[in-house]
Design a protein around this motif. Structure first.
Motif, PDB file in Angstrom:
ATOM      1  N   ALA A  99       9.988  10.300  -1.284  1.00  0.00           N
ATOM      2  CA  ALA A  99       8.606  10.755  -1.187  1.00  0.00           C
ATOM      3  C   ALA A  99       8.557  12.217  -1.599  1.00  0.00           C
ATOM      4  O   ALA A  99       9.163  13.076  -0.958  1.00  0.00           O
ATOM      5  N   ARG A 100       7.848  12.495  -2.672  1.00  0.00           N
ATOM      6  CA  ARG A 100       7.708  13.872  -3.172  1.00  0.00           C
ATOM      7  C   ARG A 100       6.497  13.937  -4.080  1.00  0.00           C
ATOM      8  O   ARG A 100       5.909  12.904  -4.440  1.00  0.00           O
ATOM      9  N   SER A 101       6.134  15.123  -4.471  1.00  0.00           N
ATOM     10  CA  SER A 101       4.980  15.307  -5.346  1.00  0.00           C
ATOM     11  C   SER A 101       5.181  14.573  -6.667  1.00  0.00           C
ATOM     12  O   SER A 101       6.274  14.591  -7.245  1.00  0.00           O
ATOM     13  N   GLY A 102       4.115  13.895  -7.132  1.00  0.00           N
ATOM     14  CA  GLY A 102       4.144  13.246  -8.435  1.00  0.00           C
ATOM     15  C   GLY A 102       4.597  11.812  -8.433  1.00  0.00           C
ATOM     16  O   GLY A 102       4.638  11.185  -9.498  1.00  0.00           O
ATOM     17  N   VAL A 103       4.940  11.252  -7.277  1.00  0.00           N
ATOM     18  CA  VAL A 103       5.355   9.856  -7.234  1.00  0.00           C
ATOM     19  C   VAL A 103       4.336   9.046  -6.443  1.00  0.00           C
ATOM     20  O   VAL A 103       3.548   9.585  -5.668  1.00  0.00           O
ATOM     21  N   VAL A 104       4.354   7.728  -6.650  1.00  0.00           N
ATOM     22  CA  VAL A 104       3.484   6.831  -5.907  1.00  0.00           C
ATOM     23  C   VAL A 104       4.311   5.708  -5.294  1.00  0.00           C
ATOM     24  O   VAL A 104       5.373   5.349  -5.800  1.00  0.00           O
ATOM     25  N   THR A 105       3.799   5.194  -4.218  1.00  0.00           N
ATOM     26  CA  THR A 105       4.338   3.993  -3.585  1.00  0.00           C
ATOM     27  C   THR A 105       3.204   2.981  -3.506  1.00  0.00           C
ATOM     28  O   THR A 105       2.064   3.348  -3.196  1.00  0.00           O
ATOM     29  N   ILE A 106       3.496   1.728  -3.821  1.00  0.00           N
ATOM     30  CA  ILE A 106       2.490   0.669  -3.787  1.00  0.00           C
ATOM     31  C   ILE A 106       2.976  -0.448  -2.890  1.00  0.00           C
ATOM     32  O   ILE A 106       4.078  -0.974  -3.078  1.00  0.00           O
ATOM     33  N   ILE A 107       2.153  -0.801  -1.906  1.00  0.00           N
ATOM     34  CA  ILE A 107       2.391  -1.977  -1.074  1.00  0.00           C
ATOM     35  C   ILE A 107       1.336  -3.015  -1.461  1.00  0.00           C
ATOM     36  O   ILE A 107       0.156  -2.855  -1.140  1.00  0.00           O
ATOM     37  N   PRO A 108       1.700  -4.062  -2.194  1.00  0.00           N
ATOM     38  CA  PRO A 108       0.702  -5.051  -2.602  1.00  0.00           C
ATOM     39  C   PRO A 108       0.089  -5.773  -1.395  1.00  0.00           C
ATOM     40  O   PRO A 108       0.755  -5.980  -0.370  1.00  0.00           O
ATOM     41  N   ALA A 109      -1.156  -6.162  -1.521  1.00  0.00           N
ATOM     42  CA  ALA A 109      -1.820  -6.934  -0.471  1.00  0.00           C
ATOM     43  C   ALA A 109      -1.012  -8.198  -0.177  1.00  0.00           C
ATOM     44  O   ALA A 109      -0.515  -8.860  -1.094  1.00  0.00           O
TER      45      ALA A 109
END
Length: 316
Positions: A99-109
């Motif tokens: 987890a840091r600036s410029g990244v994303v995490t996606i948890i699909p429904a």
């Protein structure tokens, strides 16, 4: 923001009558905000939502070692500050990220996984209904999306920056904030369609502005003193267009998004009133729809570099 902060998230989980849906296959799915309150065991610093666009929330939480249960919405998140290890485990599959600036995490429904995060995290989350993805795909003449790809600390500065603006730009003005969130959600949905589904799709650029009559109707609605329905849905309906096509055509015609146009218009109203009358600043703020004089002053300063009182003195 227009949705109260949850002061007792676990109590809200138990009390919410629609926390679980009875229709298959979503029988075990919770609303994303409810599930996040349960697992993070705290309240969000800020939260705003509406039924047709999901929600945006800013959280700061401690270490996490628990299973995130299936949710009704996709959760798209980024990290404003700090660096932290992320581990997501689903069956024999393990994903590790930072987890840091410029990244994303996606948890699909509908997905479920165990998360292990050893320390504190600062995170902005978008709760994105799958119906919104489907609507944006139809409006953009793109294929209806399949499943979202799971992401854990995935480098995507574009989506990250969009999410960050969702926490930074809200101004304490219900109409302006709602317009901003509606457009931001659609832009992020477009980005998700292009970059984070199983078969990424190109969305063709649209050229051409609004017809003069449609532009005139849109500006009349935005200028109206009534805030009863200044929404992207209403503006697009007046023009006989989808939200996706309306926003692009409006910007082609004016150089501004509907939100930016209305913000500029209300700034001009504020300046005229401050310069030409003795009306108290608190009254000006209320007349323009701001929740408080403080919220109005902060928005005014962001746009002009001065407080309303300093600007008024300088102009006289």
């Amino acid at each position: 923001m227009d949705k109260p902060i949850l002061h007792d998230p676990l109590g809200a989980l138990l009390a919410a009558p629609d926390a679980r849906h009875s229709d298959s296959p979503n029988v075990e799915r919770r609303r994303a905000d409810v599930e996040m309150a349960r697992i993070l065991k705290t309240a969000p610093l800020q939260m705003a939502s509406d039924p047709s666009n999901g929600g945006i929330a800013h959280w700061k939480h401690g270490a996490l070692h628990d299973v995130v249960e299936p949710m009704t919405d996709h959760v798209i998140m980024t990290y404003p500050t700090g660096v932290q290890r992320l581990e997501r485990r689903a069956g024999k599959s393990v994903a590790i990220g930072t987890a840091r600036s410029g990244v994303v995490t996606i948890i699909p429904a509908g997905s479920s996984a165990r998360w292990d995060i050893p320390g504190p995290v600062d995170v902005v989350q978008l709760y994105l209904p799958h119906a919104t993805l489907e609507r944006v795909a139809r409006e953009a003449d793109a294929p209806i999306p399949g499943d979202l790809l799971e992401r854990t600390g995935h480098l995507d500065p574009v989506t990250s920056g969009l999410l960050m603006s969702g926490a930074d730009v809200l101004e304490g003005n219900a109409v302006l904030d709602a317009l901003f969130r509606q457009r931001l959600t659609d832009i992020i949905a477009t980005r998700i369609l292009a970059a984070h589904i199983g078969e990424p799709t190109a969305i063709e650029p649209i050229i051409g502005g609004l017809a003069p009559q449609a532009l005139r109707r849109a500006i009349e609605r935005l200028r109206s003193d009534s805030d009863s329905d200044v929404s992207l849905a209403a503006l697009a309906s007046d023009a006989g267009l989808s939200r996706f096509h309306f926003c692009r055509a409006f910007k082609e015609s004016t150089g501004l998004s509907p939100h930016s146009w209305l913000r500029q218009h209300r700034l001009e109203q504020a300046m005229n009133t401050l310069r030409d009358t003795e009306i108290p600043i608190a009254t000006v703020a209320a007349e323009l729809g701001y929740a408080s004089q403080t919220a109005f002053a902060a928005a005014f300063r962001r746009l002009t570099g001065e407080t309303p009182s300093d600007w008024r003195r300088r102009m006289r």
